[in-house]
Structure formats: C-alpha cells, structure tokens
Design a protein around this motif. Structure first.
Motif, PDB file in Angstrom:
ATOM      1  N   GLU A   1       8.258   5.830 -10.938  1.00  0.00           N
ATOM      2  CA  GLU A   1       8.850   4.767 -11.748  1.00  0.00           C
ATOM      3  C   GLU A   1      10.004   4.135 -10.973  1.00  0.00           C
ATOM      4  O   GLU A   1      10.788   4.818 -10.321  1.00  0.00           O
ATOM      5  CB  GLU A   1       9.345   5.331 -13.079  1.00  0.00           C
ATOM      6  CG  GLU A   1       8.229   5.759 -14.008  1.00  0.00           C
ATOM      7  CD  GLU A   1       8.735   6.069 -15.414  1.00  0.00           C
ATOM      8  OE1 GLU A   1       9.589   5.304 -15.899  1.00  0.00           O
ATOM      9  OE2 GLU A   1       8.277   7.058 -16.006  1.00  0.00           O
ATOM     10  N   GLY A   2      10.086   2.825 -11.060  1.00  0.00           N
ATOM     11  CA  GLY A   2      11.122   2.099 -10.321  1.00  0.00           C
ATOM     12  C   GLY A   2      10.631   1.534  -9.016  1.00  0.00           C
ATOM     13  O   GLY A   2      11.296   0.677  -8.412  1.00  0.00           O
ATOM     14  N   THR A   3       9.482   2.026  -8.517  1.00  0.00           N
ATOM     15  CA  THR A   3       8.913   1.477  -7.284  1.00  0.00           C
ATOM     16  C   THR A   3       8.472   0.042  -7.525  1.00  0.00           C
ATOM     17  O   THR A   3       7.757  -0.248  -8.489  1.00  0.00           O
ATOM     18  CB  THR A   3       7.710   2.308  -6.810  1.00  0.00           C
ATOM     19  OG1 THR A   3       8.127   3.658  -6.585  1.00  0.00           O
ATOM     20  CG2 THR A   3       7.123   1.737  -5.524  1.00  0.00           C
ATOM     21  N   LYS A   4       8.890  -0.861  -6.676  1.00  0.00           N
ATOM     22  CA  LYS A   4       8.561  -2.272  -6.843  1.00  0.00           C
ATOM     23  C   LYS A   4       7.192  -2.551  -6.235  1.00  0.00           C
ATOM     24  O   LYS A   4       7.023  -2.548  -5.025  1.00  0.00           O
ATOM     25  CB  LYS A   4       9.629  -3.151  -6.192  1.00  0.00           C
ATOM     26  CG  LYS A   4       9.481  -4.624  -6.523  1.00  0.00           C
ATOM     27  CD  LYS A   4      10.626  -5.442  -5.962  1.00  0.00           C
ATOM     28  CE  LYS A   4      10.470  -6.918  -6.331  1.00  0.00           C
ATOM     29  NZ  LYS A   4      11.595  -7.734  -5.778  1.00  0.00           N
ATOM     30  N   MET A   5       6.213  -2.789  -7.099  1.00  0.00           N
ATOM     31  CA  MET A   5       4.861  -3.101  -6.651  1.00  0.00           C
ATOM     32  C   MET A   5       4.673  -4.619  -6.586  1.00  0.00           C
ATOM     33  O   MET A   5       5.451  -5.373  -7.188  1.00  0.00           O
ATOM     34  CB  MET A   5       3.839  -2.485  -7.613  1.00  0.00           C
ATOM     35  CG  MET A   5       3.874  -0.964  -7.656  1.00  0.00           C
ATOM     36  SD  MET A   5       3.427  -0.214  -6.078  1.00  0.00           S
ATOM     37  CE  MET A   5       1.647  -0.459  -6.080  1.00  0.00           C
ATOM     38  N   PRO A   6       3.668  -5.094  -5.854  1.00  0.00           N
ATOM     39  CA  PRO A   6       3.434  -6.545  -5.757  1.00  0.00           C
ATOM     40  C   PRO A   6       3.275  -7.197  -7.124  1.00  0.00           C
ATOM     41  O   PRO A   6       2.675  -6.629  -8.028  1.00  0.00           O
ATOM     42  CB  PRO A   6       2.136  -6.631  -4.950  1.00  0.00           C
ATOM     43  CG  PRO A   6       2.099  -5.369  -4.158  1.00  0.00           C
ATOM     44  CD  PRO A   6       2.716  -4.326  -5.039  1.00  0.00           C
ATOM     45  N   HIS A   7       3.826  -8.381  -7.255  1.00  0.00           N
ATOM     46  CA  HIS A   7       3.750  -9.114  -8.519  1.00  0.00           C
ATOM     47  C   HIS A   7       2.466  -9.940  -8.542  1.00  0.00           C
ATOM     48  O   HIS A   7       2.153 -10.644  -7.578  1.00  0.00           O
ATOM     49  CB  HIS A   7       4.963 -10.030  -8.675  1.00  0.00           C
ATOM     50  CG  HIS A   7       5.052 -10.693 -10.011  1.00  0.00           C
ATOM     51  ND1 HIS A   7       5.397 -10.007 -11.159  1.00  0.00           N
ATOM     52  CD2 HIS A   7       4.804 -11.979 -10.393  1.00  0.00           C
ATOM     53  CE1 HIS A   7       5.387 -10.837 -12.183  1.00  0.00           C
ATOM     54  NE2 HIS A   7       5.023 -12.036 -11.749  1.00  0.00           N
ATOM     55  N   PRO A   8       1.688  -9.874  -9.621  1.00  0.00           N
ATOM     56  CA  PRO A   8       0.432 -10.636  -9.679  1.00  0.00           C
ATOM     57  C   PRO A   8       0.675 -12.137  -9.739  1.00  0.00           C
ATOM     58  O   PRO A   8       1.639 -12.601 -10.347  1.00  0.00           O
ATOM     59  CB  PRO A   8      -0.228 -10.136 -10.968  1.00  0.00           C
ATOM     60  CG  PRO A   8       0.885  -9.601 -11.797  1.00  0.00           C
ATOM     61  CD  PRO A   8       1.896  -9.063 -10.844  1.00  0.00           C
ATOM     62  N   CYS A   9      -0.206 -12.861  -9.079  1.00  0.00           N
ATOM     63  CA  CYS A   9      -0.181 -14.329  -9.113  1.00  0.00           C
ATOM     64  C   CYS A   9      -1.478 -14.797  -9.766  1.00  0.00           C
ATOM     65  O   CYS A   9      -2.529 -14.819  -9.134  1.00  0.00           O
ATOM     66  CB  CYS A   9      -0.046 -14.904  -7.705  1.00  0.00           C
ATOM     67  SG  CYS A   9      -0.066 -16.705  -7.640  1.00  0.00           S
ATOM     68  N   ASN A  10      -1.389 -15.161 -11.023  1.00  0.00           N
ATOM     69  CA  ASN A  10      -2.598 -15.493 -11.776  1.00  0.00           C
ATOM     70  C   ASN A  10      -3.082 -16.927 -11.583  1.00  0.00           C
ATOM     71  O   ASN A  10      -3.972 -17.383 -12.297  1.00  0.00           O
ATOM     72  CB  ASN A  10      -2.383 -15.196 -13.256  1.00  0.00           C
ATOM     73  CG  ASN A  10      -2.401 -13.696 -13.538  1.00  0.00           C
ATOM     74  OD1 ASN A  10      -3.063 -12.940 -12.836  1.00  0.00           O
ATOM     75  ND2 ASN A  10      -1.656 -13.270 -14.535  1.00  0.00           N
ATOM     76  N   LYS A  11      -2.498 -17.636 -10.609  1.00  0.00           N
ATOM     77  CA  LYS A  11      -2.973 -18.997 -10.314  1.00  0.00           C
ATOM     78  C   LYS A  11      -4.395 -18.982  -9.772  1.00  0.00           C
ATOM     79  O   LYS A  11      -5.131 -19.961  -9.919  1.00  0.00           O
ATOM     80  CB  LYS A  11      -2.030 -19.668  -9.315  1.00  0.00           C
ATOM     81  CG  LYS A  11      -0.655 -20.015  -9.880  1.00  0.00           C
ATOM     82  CD  LYS A  11       0.189 -20.732  -8.842  1.00  0.00           C
ATOM     83  CE  LYS A  11       1.557 -21.104  -9.414  1.00  0.00           C
ATOM     84  NZ  LYS A  11       2.412 -21.804  -8.409  1.00  0.00           N
ATOM     85  N   VAL A  12      -4.757 -17.887  -9.120  1.00  0.00           N
ATOM     86  CA  VAL A  12      -6.096 -17.797  -8.523  1.00  0.00           C
ATOM     87  C   VAL A  12      -7.050 -16.982  -9.398  1.00  0.00           C
ATOM     88  O   VAL A  12      -8.228 -16.852  -9.062  1.00  0.00           O
ATOM     89  CB  VAL A  12      -6.034 -17.184  -7.106  1.00  0.00           C
ATOM     90  CG1 VAL A  12      -5.214 -18.051  -6.183  1.00  0.00           C
ATOM     91  CG2 VAL A  12      -5.465 -15.767  -7.154  1.00  0.00           C
ATOM     92  N   LYS A  13      -6.544 -16.422 -10.487  1.00  0.00           N
ATOM     93  CA  LYS A  13      -7.359 -15.519 -11.287  1.00  0.00           C
ATOM     94  C   LYS A  13      -8.627 -16.175 -11.811  1.00  0.00           C
ATOM     95  O   LYS A  13      -9.691 -15.547 -11.856  1.00  0.00           O
ATOM     96  CB  LYS A  13      -6.534 -14.964 -12.459  1.00  0.00           C
ATOM     97  CG  LYS A  13      -7.288 -13.923 -13.280  1.00  0.00           C
ATOM     98  CD  LYS A  13      -6.429 -13.324 -14.386  1.00  0.00           C
ATOM     99  CE  LYS A  13      -7.238 -12.340 -15.219  1.00  0.00           C
ATOM    100  NZ  LYS A  13      -6.434 -11.714 -16.304  1.00  0.00           N
ATOM    101  N   HIS A  14      -8.541 -17.464 -12.197  1.00  0.00           N
ATOM    102  CA  HIS A  14      -9.711 -18.141 -12.769  1.00  0.00           C
ATOM    103  C   HIS A  14     -10.849 -18.281 -11.766  1.00  0.00           C
ATOM    104  O   HIS A  14     -12.001 -18.477 -12.155  1.00  0.00           O
ATOM    105  CB  HIS A  14      -9.308 -19.523 -13.301  1.00  0.00           C
ATOM    106  CG  HIS A  14      -8.950 -20.505 -12.231  1.00  0.00           C
ATOM    107  ND1 HIS A  14      -7.731 -20.490 -11.562  1.00  0.00           N
ATOM    108  CD2 HIS A  14      -9.656 -21.533 -11.683  1.00  0.00           C
ATOM    109  CE1 HIS A  14      -7.695 -21.460 -10.676  1.00  0.00           C
ATOM    110  NE2 HIS A  14      -8.850 -22.104 -10.713  1.00  0.00           N
ATOM    111  N   LYS A  15     -10.536 -18.158 -10.464  1.00  0.00           N
ATOM    112  CA  LYS A  15     -11.574 -18.241  -9.439  1.00  0.00           C
ATOM    113  C   LYS A  15     -12.244 -16.891  -9.188  1.00  0.00           C
ATOM    114  O   LYS A  15     -13.314 -16.829  -8.592  1.00  0.00           O
ATOM    115  CB  LYS A  15     -10.981 -18.753  -8.125  1.00  0.00           C
ATOM    116  CG  LYS A  15     -10.405 -20.157  -8.201  1.00  0.00           C
ATOM    117  CD  LYS A  15      -9.834 -20.568  -6.856  1.00  0.00           C
ATOM    118  CE  LYS A  15      -9.242 -21.961  -6.901  1.00  0.00           C
ATOM    119  NZ  LYS A  15      -8.665 -22.362  -5.588  1.00  0.00           N
TER     120      LYS A  15
END
Length: 349
Positions: free
Chosen positions: A164-178
């Motif tokens: 807990e507290g580990t910073k994981m990559p943040h999702p970018c849902n701009k490409v999710k629809h593809k």
C-alpha cells in the motif's frame, strides 16, 4: 493452476479435464486477484478475449510493434481482446476481488489446451533463466549488480502483492474505447421481456477484433428462458463460460444425433462445434454465459423464432411440404415464428 495466498490465483482447464480444448486448439483461463494483487508482465502466444466477471483492475498493455505502454482501467462487463503480440500486466487497485475469464485460441506448439507464453519477471521469468554474465553484458551492469538482480527474481512469484502506498501507473482512458467494449452496458442485439438479452462485440463495433480474429457475446437468461436453437453458419466454433446461475445445454449434430445434453453451472465450460445447432435453457434463478467465437464477424443461422429465422425465410409451400404439415398448421407455425426471437420467455409446457 497457480495460487498465492492473499494475492490471487490463475486457473486453467487441463487437457484431461476438457480434451476438446486441445483437439480444437482452444484455451480457457481464469485470473483472480485480491486487493493490491499484481500479475507480473507476461507475453502470451495466444489470441484471446478477456471478460471481467467481477471487480475492477488496472491493466498495462505493451505491443512489441511500437513498445508503447497503454494503461487502462477495466470494470465489470468489459471485454478486452489480446493478440499474441501483446505483453500485459494486471493490478487490482480496488477493495474487492477482481475476476476475469479468458477464452480464445492457442499455439499448438505449446501445452495443448492451456495458455502459454513467458513471464518477464519472477522466479519463472526469462531474466532468471539467463546467466549472470549475459545479464550483465545486456544491461551494462557489473557482475555484482547482475547477481543481485537475478537473486531478487528468485524471491518473487508470477502473482505478488503490491505494498500500500506504492504509486502505480495512472490509467489513461482516452484510448480505452479503441481497446475495450463493455458487454454489460452495451445496447442489446436482442432483448425479450421476461426472457433475457443478447449482447455482442465483433469487428464492426471494435475494429481491433479484426486483428485478433475472434468475437464475443454475452447472454443473460431469466428463470426458465430459452436461447436458440442457433448455430455458427461459417467455419467458426464457440466456447462458452457460465458466469452466473445454471441451466441445461443441448447440442444436436448430423443425422439428429444429440452430442450433448447436460446441466451446466457457474464456472463451467461448454463447447459448440461448427454447424451444430444448440439450445440453452436457464434453471430457476436464471443463467448468464460469456462466449468467444473463432470469427471476428459472427455469422449465425437461427432455427428459432424471429425475423432472422431460417424458418421465417422459407416459402410457406416449401415449409408445408418439408415438414409434412397442413396449410392451416403451416400458417400457424409461420405466425408463431414471426412473433418469436432467438430468446424465448419461460413456457408453461
């Protein structure tokens, strides 16, 4: 099968449990991750579609063609196609279990009926297999540094828990629809009151499936409802996983031979060969199942009711002669077909 206490597990169907998988070059696997569970980067030699049965998850996807990482957030109902060219990692950042079923094809040079590939990290990862000398030269490390890297790999599994507290990559849902199509929230192809719904994703609404060569659908049946008879009208086959409830599956082959007539329950698989009509009837409490078809377009022949029914298309005189019916009975049969659909509500019969 792999289980790590407090982290999750990966479960498959062996050739001995489900021999048809290897015979038809199909595979099935289930990934379960507890909160903060992480599945290490993995390169698969299979093309498949994953369907999220429960929970949410952050997924990283890397294509060898451009070496660019796409990070997206998956939720219940999402269908994610994965080609054999993709490296993926999975992280449950939520507070509940994440479960995803993978159905698709496999490379027959590897373990029949099971998804294969190689891990990039961990004690079964590729780094742990190479010598210290080659690792040091490849990454421009000293011998001491490479030895530490290799030693660190021996302590980690394919599935690990992120602190807990580990910073994981943040999702970018701009490409999710593809990349993703949500079958649960999509407008149904078929919806029948007191019967159920059919939702589908093909290359028409998700072009990526054209590269994968697969398509998928989700069927939700209410208590006692019926799906079919229906069959794949091209060279494709269908592999289905029961996500909820239970029911009965009946499959008929050539010369009216019943090749399967059995009860299926949540967590079970059933396979439908090409050109074999099948029917699914839900038990009390209903039934839901997710299916992958080995074609990106989906071509079905419907022997049920509805506008797309083969019976509806056949001329009345041909139908009368073929089924040996009177004109009155033929008209009655045609009227019933016209009012029906591939999903039928519970019958009192």
């Amino acid at each position: 099968m792999m289980e790590v206490e407090g982290v999750g597990g990966y479960y498959g169907w062996s050739n001995s449990q489900f021999p048809l998988l290897s015979q038809k070059k199909l595979s099935a696997g289930l990934l379960l991750l507890h909160p903060h569970g992480f599945s290490q980067p993995y390169y698969s030699v299979s093309s498949k579609i994953g369907y999220v049965c429960e929970g949410e998850c952050i997924v990283g996807l890397i294509s060898p063609e451009n070496s660019k990482e796409e990070v997206i957030k998956l939720q219940k109902g999402d269908a994610l196609p994965l080609t054999f060219k993709t490296v993926s990692w999975w992280y449950n950042d939520g507070d509940s279990e994440f479960k995803i079923i993978f159905l698709g094809e496999y490379d027959d040079e590897y373990t029949p009926g099971e998804y294969c590939g190689f891990c990039l990290a961990g004690f079964i990862g590729t780094l742990y297999g190479f010598s210290n000398e080659f690792i040091a030269k490849s990454f421009h490390m000293t011998k001491t540094e490479s030895e530490k890297l290799i030693k660190d790999q021996s302590r980690t599994n394919l599935l690990i828990k992120i602190n807990e507290g580990t910073k994981m990559p943040h999702p970018c849902n701009k490409v999710k629809h593809k990349l993703v199509f949500n079958l649960d929230s999509a407008k149904p192809c078929v919806e029948v009151k007191n019967g159920g719904v059919l939702s589908a994703v093909t290359c028409r609404n998700l072009p990526l499936l054209g590269d994968v060569g697969l398509s998928a659908n989700r069927v939700v049946l209410e208590s006692g409802a019926l799906f079919g008879p229906i069959f794949t009208a091209d060279l494709s086959v269908q592999l289905s996983y029961v996500t909820k409830g239970s029911g009965r599956v009946q499959i008929v082959g050539p010369l009216r031979k019943v090749v399967l007539d059995t009860k299926v329950e949540e967590g079970g698989l059933f396979f439908v060969p090409k050109f074999f009509p099948f029917v699914v009837e839900a038990d009390e409490g209903g039934m839901e199942f997710f299916s992958v078809i080995t074609s990106s377009k989906q071509v079905y022949g419907e022997l049920s009711g509805g506008k797309k029914s083969i019976w509806e298309a056949i001329s009345p005189s041909v139908l009368e002669a073929s089924l040996n019916m009177t004109p009155d009975l033929t008209d009655y049969f045609k009227s019933k077909i016209a009012k029906g659909a591939v999903i039928a509500p519970p019958s009192t019969i």
